[in-house]
Design an enzyme around this catalytic site. Structure first.
Site, short mmCIF file in Angstrom:
data_model
loop_
_atom_site.label_atom_id
_atom_site.label_comp_id
_atom_site.label_asym_id
_atom_site.label_seq_id
_atom_site.Cartn_x
_atom_site.Cartn_y
_atom_site.Cartn_z
N ASP A 39 92.31 56.98 90.80
CA ASP A 39 93.46 56.30 90.01
C ASP A 39 93.27 55.03 89.60
O ASP A 39 94.25 54.17 89.55
CB ASP A 39 94.75 56.46 90.86
CG ASP A 39 94.70 55.98 92.11
OD1 ASP A 39 93.62 55.78 92.75
OD2 ASP A 39 95.83 56.16 92.78
N HIS A 243 67.37 44.07 80.17
CA HIS A 243 68.82 44.07 80.19
C HIS A 243 68.95 44.12 81.86
O HIS A 243 69.81 45.39 82.10
CB HIS A 243 69.20 45.26 79.35
CG HIS A 243 69.76 44.60 77.99
ND1 HIS A 243 70.22 45.35 77.00
CD2 HIS A 243 69.74 43.39 77.45
CE1 HIS A 243 70.44 44.67 75.80
NE2 HIS A 243 70.15 43.50 76.09
N ASP A 260 71.08 35.40 81.88
CA ASP A 260 71.80 35.77 80.52
C ASP A 260 73.13 36.07 80.75
O ASP A 260 73.34 37.32 81.22
CB ASP A 260 70.88 36.82 79.82
CG ASP A 260 71.30 37.32 78.40
OD1 ASP A 260 72.53 36.62 78.06
OD2 ASP A 260 70.73 37.86 77.93
N ASP A 271 77.22 33.88 74.52
CA ASP A 271 75.90 34.58 75.13
C ASP A 271 74.88 33.49 75.12
O ASP A 271 74.10 33.22 74.24
CB ASP A 271 75.65 35.59 73.98
CG ASP A 271 74.55 36.36 74.37
OD1 ASP A 271 73.86 36.26 75.39
OD2 ASP A 271 74.09 37.24 73.30
N HIS A 350 61.71 41.96 71.27
CA HIS A 350 63.07 41.87 70.80
C HIS A 350 63.27 40.96 69.46
O HIS A 350 62.39 40.28 69.36
CB HIS A 350 64.29 41.78 71.76
CG HIS A 350 63.92 40.51 72.45
ND1 HIS A 350 64.53 39.21 71.69
CD2 HIS A 350 63.58 39.99 73.76
CE1 HIS A 350 64.13 38.22 72.76
NE2 HIS A 350 63.99 38.72 73.64
N HIS A 354 71.34 38.05 66.96
CA HIS A 354 72.23 39.10 66.73
C HIS A 354 73.56 38.39 66.38
O HIS A 354 73.87 37.13 66.71
CB HIS A 354 72.41 40.09 67.62
CG HIS A 354 72.59 39.37 68.91
ND1 HIS A 354 74.06 39.09 69.24
CD2 HIS A 354 72.06 39.50 69.98
CE1 HIS A 354 73.85 38.53 70.57
NE2 HIS A 354 72.72 38.68 71.24
N HIS A 361 77.30 41.81 70.75
CA HIS A 361 76.40 42.34 69.59
C HIS A 361 77.35 42.68 68.27
O HIS A 361 77.85 43.63 68.25
CB HIS A 361 75.48 43.32 69.99
CG HIS A 361 74.47 43.11 71.02
ND1 HIS A 361 74.03 44.06 71.57
CD2 HIS A 361 74.07 41.82 71.51
CE1 HIS A 361 73.17 43.43 72.73
NE2 HIS A 361 73.16 42.26 72.28
N GLU A 384 67.43 33.66 70.33
CA GLU A 384 67.20 33.86 71.86
C GLU A 384 65.73 34.27 71.74
O GLU A 384 65.61 35.50 72.24
CB GLU A 384 67.98 34.94 72.22
CG GLU A 384 68.46 36.03 71.68
CD GLU A 384 69.26 37.12 72.20
OE1 GLU A 384 68.94 37.39 73.33
OE2 GLU A 384 70.26 37.47 71.67
N TYR A 388 57.65 37.55 77.76
CA TYR A 388 57.72 38.21 79.01
C TYR A 388 56.54 38.94 79.40
O TYR A 388 55.91 39.70 78.42
CB TYR A 388 58.85 39.48 78.79
CG TYR A 388 60.10 38.99 78.06
CD1 TYR A 388 61.06 38.51 79.09
CD2 TYR A 388 60.14 39.17 76.74
CE1 TYR A 388 62.18 38.14 78.29
CE2 TYR A 388 61.62 38.81 76.11
CZ TYR A 388 62.32 38.08 76.96
OH TYR A 388 63.59 37.74 76.37
N ARG A 406 63.32 33.42 78.72
CA ARG A 406 64.25 33.60 77.41
C ARG A 406 64.86 32.33 77.51
O ARG A 406 65.62 31.95 78.35
CB ARG A 406 65.02 34.73 77.25
CG ARG A 406 65.96 35.01 76.21
CD ARG A 406 66.54 36.39 75.95
NE ARG A 406 67.33 36.94 76.98
CZ ARG A 406 66.96 37.81 77.94
NH1 ARG A 406 65.80 38.33 77.93
NH2 ARG A 406 67.93 38.29 78.75
N GLU A 408 68.36 31.06 75.05
CA GLU A 408 69.24 31.58 74.18
C GLU A 408 70.56 30.78 74.00
O GLU A 408 71.14 30.29 74.85
CB GLU A 408 69.96 33.05 74.70
CG GLU A 408 70.84 33.52 73.67
CD GLU A 408 71.45 35.05 73.95
OE1 GLU A 408 71.51 35.23 75.32
OE2 GLU A 408 71.77 35.78 73.19
#
Ligand code: GLY
Ligand code: MN
Ligand code: MN
Length: 440
Positions: A39, A243, A260, A271, A350, A354, A361, A384, A388, A406, A408
């Site tokens: 619940d 991610h 990130d 972001d 990547h 975006h 996104h 971004e 890697y 990265r 961004e």
């Protein structure tokens, strides 16, 4: 608190209705409450399309837009006031509040929707809805249509066209108004402060979640209800997992940490990614990779302006990253040939960004008529780039393995080029090292 003014919701509904075909109706449901376990519910987040058109924050509600309807074009079905439920769960607007505070022309209890909505649909030629994104709502919609069909022998006229609402609505959402940019600046400002806090707190011996806690504290203190997406706090080899969500590893001396994360204000996302050394000093290899990523991001910013196409910024990052990897000996060959053969992809898999808005996104087409979209004033996007180097990459010297970087930022296209919303976090090697040294 900075938020979208009421008048803007009215303007959006009118703008949408002005684009709908004559004699049509649009129907959108609020997001459902999601159960976490037994619940216990997940924190409620309104559906972005629903929020965009209403600002109405409650579940169990349905927006109905009927251009040209004499008794009011905007009808809202919502929960009724209920003293017992409000004692347990909090206040509700009720139908009176929907009209008084949220600009509905007419409001009805959600429990009456099956009796009332078929009558509103009847006689309209077209129904606009987010077909296919909410199976339960699609089923309800067909039930309401079937109620009308069952009365056809009495002269009832069911609609004969069903149109996906996304095309009109998502194109509207792609262009940010001055009020939206203001809210996005605020989300960005708070997220920048959070990244600075995490940089200052960074020390070997802490865990990734220790830095996540710093982020959450700043987000909440700034008035954000929640992060715009699950924060990524990735140290060492975890920085190569795009991610990564586990956020429970130990921060070690000599490793990088990639964060990130961004908060959401009034349902608008920020972001941001920054990457820094846990101990405050970049090693030679970390610095070499970092400088390439930073240069590629600078090259991308220069390609963001009205009339440049969506892909130009990405292409700029690919150029700088590939040339940089060749210079370091991580790739061998002619830069143009390596780009044509996508040799950079094991390191940069990547895209450079975006759309950004109510969804991290965000909605909006990237191509129109098969061609990359041309940028226009008010479009918001991330920039971004990253490199890697897989810990398992046997083609490179050991000293490079496990480095993930990265960087961004969030930008809005302006007449002159673009406005960087997230400039409030240090980004050069010197700036980061100075901030971290001062915090020790
Ligand atoms: N935070 C997800 C992304 O940067 O796209
Ligand atoms: Mn992003
Ligand atoms: Mn991100």
């Amino acid at each position: 608190m900075i938020h979208i003014p009421k008048a803007e919701y009215t303007r959006r509904r009118k703008a949408l209705m002005a684009q709908m075909e004559p004699n049509s109706i649009a129907i959108l449901p609020a997001a459902a409450v999601a159960i976490r376990n037994r619940d216990v519910e997940h924190v409620y987040r309104q559906d972005s399309d629903f929020q965009y058109l209403s600002g109405f924050p409650e579940p169990e509600a349905v927006i109905v837009l009927m251009p040209g309807r004499q008794h009011g074009e905007y009808v809202l079905f919502c929960r009724e006031r209920n003293a017992e439920r409000e004692l347990w769960d909090g206040l509700r607007a009720g139908t009176e509040g929907a009209i008084r505070d949220f600009g509905a022309d007419d409001a009805f209890p959600i429990t009456d929707i099956d009796d009332i909505l078929p009558g509103l649909i009847e006689g309209r030629d077209r129904v606009y809805s987010a077909m296919g994104s909410n199976a339960e709502f699609d089923r309800h919609l067909m039930e309401w249509i079937n109620v009308i069909r069952s009365k056809a022998h009495l002269g009832a006229q069911p609609p004969n066209e069903f149109v996906a609402l996304d095309h009109l609505l998502h194109d509207m959402r792609l262009y940010k108004s001055a009020a939206e940019v203001k809210v996005m600046r605020e989300a960005a400002r708070i997220s920048c402060a959070a990244h600075v806090k995490a940089m200052q707190a960074s020390r070997a011996g802490l865990h990734e979640f220790s830095l996540e806690a710093e982020l959450d504290y700043e987000f909440r203190k700034g008035g954000a209800k929640m992060p715009a997406y699950g924060s990524i706090v990735a140290t060492g080899r975890n920085s190569c997992i795009l991610h990564y969500q586990q956020n429970d590893a130990l921060l070690k001396d000599g490793d990088l940490v990639l964060i990130d994360a961004g908060c959401e204000i009034d349902c608008y996302a920020s972001d941001i990614t920054r990457t820094w050394p846990v101990n405050g000093r970049f090693s030679a290899e970390q610095k070499a990779i970092y400088e390439i990523v930073l240069a590629s991001q600078e090259a991308a910013f220069a390609e963001i302006a009205p009339n440049k196409h969506w892909n130009q910024a990405h292409e700029a990052t690919v150029q700088v990253i590939t040339a940089g990897l060749v210079k370091l000996g991580l790739l061998q060959g002619d830069v143009d040939e390596l780009i044509a053969g996508e040799a950079y992809k094991p390191f940069y898999m990547h895209r450079a960004g975006h759309w950004l808005g109510m969804d991290v996104h965000d909605v909006g087409e990237y191509k129109v008529g098969g061609e990359w979209r041309v940028l226009e004033v008010g479009m918001a996007l991330t920039v971004e780039p990253g490199i890697y180097i897989s810990p398992d990459n046997q083609n490179v010297a050991k000293k490079w393995r496990g480095i993930g970087v990265r960087i961004e930022d969030d930008v809005v296209v302006t007449k002159q080029g673009c406005e960087i919303l997230t400039g409030g976090v240090p980004k050069t090697v010197a700036e980061i090292e100075a901030l971290m040294a001062a915090a020790r």
